[in-house]
Design a protein around this motif. Sequence first.
Motif, short mmCIF file in Angstrom:
data_model
loop_
_atom_site.label_atom_id
_atom_site.label_comp_id
_atom_site.label_asym_id
_atom_site.label_seq_id
_atom_site.Cartn_x
_atom_site.Cartn_y
_atom_site.Cartn_z
N VAL A 141 -27.88 25.14 -102.38
CA VAL A 141 -27.16 24.99 -100.64
C VAL A 141 -26.24 24.08 -100.57
O VAL A 141 -25.45 24.40 -99.96
CB VAL A 141 -28.30 24.88 -99.88
CG1 VAL A 141 -29.38 25.64 -100.37
CG2 VAL A 141 -28.65 22.78 -100.39
N GLY A 142 -26.15 23.33 -102.24
CA GLY A 142 -24.94 22.82 -101.63
C GLY A 142 -24.85 21.57 -100.90
O GLY A 142 -25.97 20.97 -99.81
N THR A 143 -25.06 19.67 -101.70
CA THR A 143 -25.06 18.60 -101.24
C THR A 143 -23.80 18.63 -100.08
O THR A 143 -24.62 17.64 -98.83
CB THR A 143 -25.18 18.11 -102.63
OG1 THR A 143 -25.51 17.99 -103.50
CG2 THR A 143 -25.05 16.49 -101.94
N ASP A 144 -23.11 18.73 -99.88
CA ASP A 144 -22.68 18.73 -98.90
C ASP A 144 -22.47 19.08 -97.32
O ASP A 144 -22.76 18.74 -96.70
CB ASP A 144 -20.47 18.93 -99.15
CG ASP A 144 -20.23 18.27 -100.44
OD1 ASP A 144 -20.59 17.27 -101.21
OD2 ASP A 144 -19.33 18.52 -101.02
N THR A 145 -23.52 20.39 -98.01
CA THR A 145 -23.52 21.08 -96.59
C THR A 145 -24.76 20.60 -96.23
O THR A 145 -24.95 20.42 -94.94
CB THR A 145 -24.33 22.38 -97.43
OG1 THR A 145 -22.98 23.80 -97.79
CG2 THR A 145 -24.51 23.54 -96.05
N VAL A 146 -25.82 19.77 -96.76
CA VAL A 146 -26.88 18.54 -95.81
C VAL A 146 -26.23 17.90 -95.56
O VAL A 146 -26.52 17.36 -94.87
CB VAL A 146 -28.31 18.84 -97.89
CG1 VAL A 146 -28.98 18.14 -96.63
CG2 VAL A 146 -28.35 19.75 -98.48
N ARG A 147 -25.25 17.14 -96.68
CA ARG A 147 -24.40 16.02 -95.33
C ARG A 147 -24.00 16.26 -94.05
O ARG A 147 -23.75 15.82 -93.19
CB ARG A 147 -23.67 15.61 -95.90
CG ARG A 147 -24.01 14.70 -97.85
CD ARG A 147 -23.02 14.49 -98.65
NE ARG A 147 -23.39 13.58 -99.94
CZ ARG A 147 -22.69 14.31 -101.00
NH1 ARG A 147 -21.56 14.53 -101.42
NH2 ARG A 147 -22.68 13.45 -102.31
N LEU A 148 -23.67 17.76 -94.90
CA LEU A 148 -22.21 17.77 -92.67
C LEU A 148 -24.32 18.27 -92.01
O LEU A 148 -23.84 18.15 -91.19
CB LEU A 148 -21.78 19.18 -92.38
CG LEU A 148 -20.96 19.02 -94.07
CD1 LEU A 148 -19.91 20.95 -93.83
CD2 LEU A 148 -20.09 18.21 -92.64
N LEU A 149 -25.21 18.72 -92.55
CA LEU A 149 -26.24 18.90 -91.56
C LEU A 149 -26.55 17.63 -91.09
O LEU A 149 -26.75 17.22 -89.72
CB LEU A 149 -27.29 19.76 -92.37
CG LEU A 149 -28.83 19.90 -91.42
CD1 LEU A 149 -28.81 20.29 -90.38
CD2 LEU A 149 -29.27 20.53 -92.30
N ALA A 150 -26.91 16.48 -91.53
CA ALA A 150 -27.07 15.27 -90.73
C ALA A 150 -26.31 14.76 -89.27
O ALA A 150 -26.82 14.80 -88.53
CB ALA A 150 -27.63 14.25 -92.32
N GLU A 151 -24.67 14.83 -90.06
CA GLU A 151 -24.05 14.41 -88.71
C GLU A 151 -24.18 15.26 -88.28
O GLU A 151 -24.22 15.05 -87.19
CB GLU A 151 -22.59 15.11 -90.09
CG GLU A 151 -21.58 14.74 -89.37
CD GLU A 151 -19.60 14.65 -89.60
OE1 GLU A 151 -18.65 14.94 -89.11
OE2 GLU A 151 -19.99 14.76 -90.64
#
Length: 321
Positions: A141-151
């Motif tokens: 799914v992508g680490t950056d995508t998980v970070r963007l989800l939190a944002e």
Amino acid sequence: MSLCEGAASGMPVEERVGAVFAAAGAGARLHAVAIGPGPSVPHGAPHGASSAARAEVAIGADEPVVLASVFKVLLVLEFARQVAAGQLDPRERVWVTADDRLGGWGTAGCLDDIGVSLRDLAHFAMSVSDNSAADLLLARVGTDTVRLLAEELGLDRTRILGGPRQLLETMLAEVGARDEREFAAIYPSLSAERLRGLSVLDPERTSASTPREITRLLELIWRDEAGPPEACAQVRELMGRQIFRHRLVSGFPDEVRVAAKTGTLPGLHAEAGVVHYPDGGRYAVAVFARTGDPVANRTAVDSAIGAAARIAVESLRDGRG
């Protein structure tokens, strides 16, 4: 002092919770709040906005805490959102090989290579906190995508640095071990001070959040506001499958249903979840406990998490929160 004695004496809920953890040899950060039926605070609202008009129990609720495996809630939510959007096929097969195994529960402890679907990786990551499953799912799914989800969800103080393998590799490097086997051999010789200095136990240097932001995440999921309703429903179902009953669940009677996710590191005992009462009451609770000695298993601390959560939730139900 028992829970009932504390209530009878009129002791403030914060003191009662503190006494429970002190008896277990730990300190804790906690946030508990009812998940009400009305519209939620918009994403990105200032911290504390959701609690201004309703009762809560907050003990260090805005202080940073190490997430450990509690981060898997965000991970699986992002997976479920991508499935709902048609970006991922949940039946896609993934091989878990010797290079992926970290030891522990689920696929992480298998002796042979196995093939599983992405949705089974999500199931293992949530139900038994499978670290290998979480790593493989995060890669997909992508680490950056998980970070963007939190944002996107307004979790401004939530930081995701990586998956379980990255955290393990950091620990190995800091103690000078080449692999997990060597780490296990070195671990008993390490001083408590050396262990407490590991970056994976420092919220300023690892994946971290606050108890309030974690209950906010749970509230959004339970109210279908963290993504498409089908994605939120999948996360709720998977959290309900967690097999561990030694922390939050231990504090409540059998008729109360708990859906939750644990997090564990040496000296760190955590769990976040939603408590469902038969009368329809729902309460998001996040508890992060720390002990002075960095050991992974302390039954008394696990039980204290359940007892403290019960105290917090019952105080909300009684109007004392």
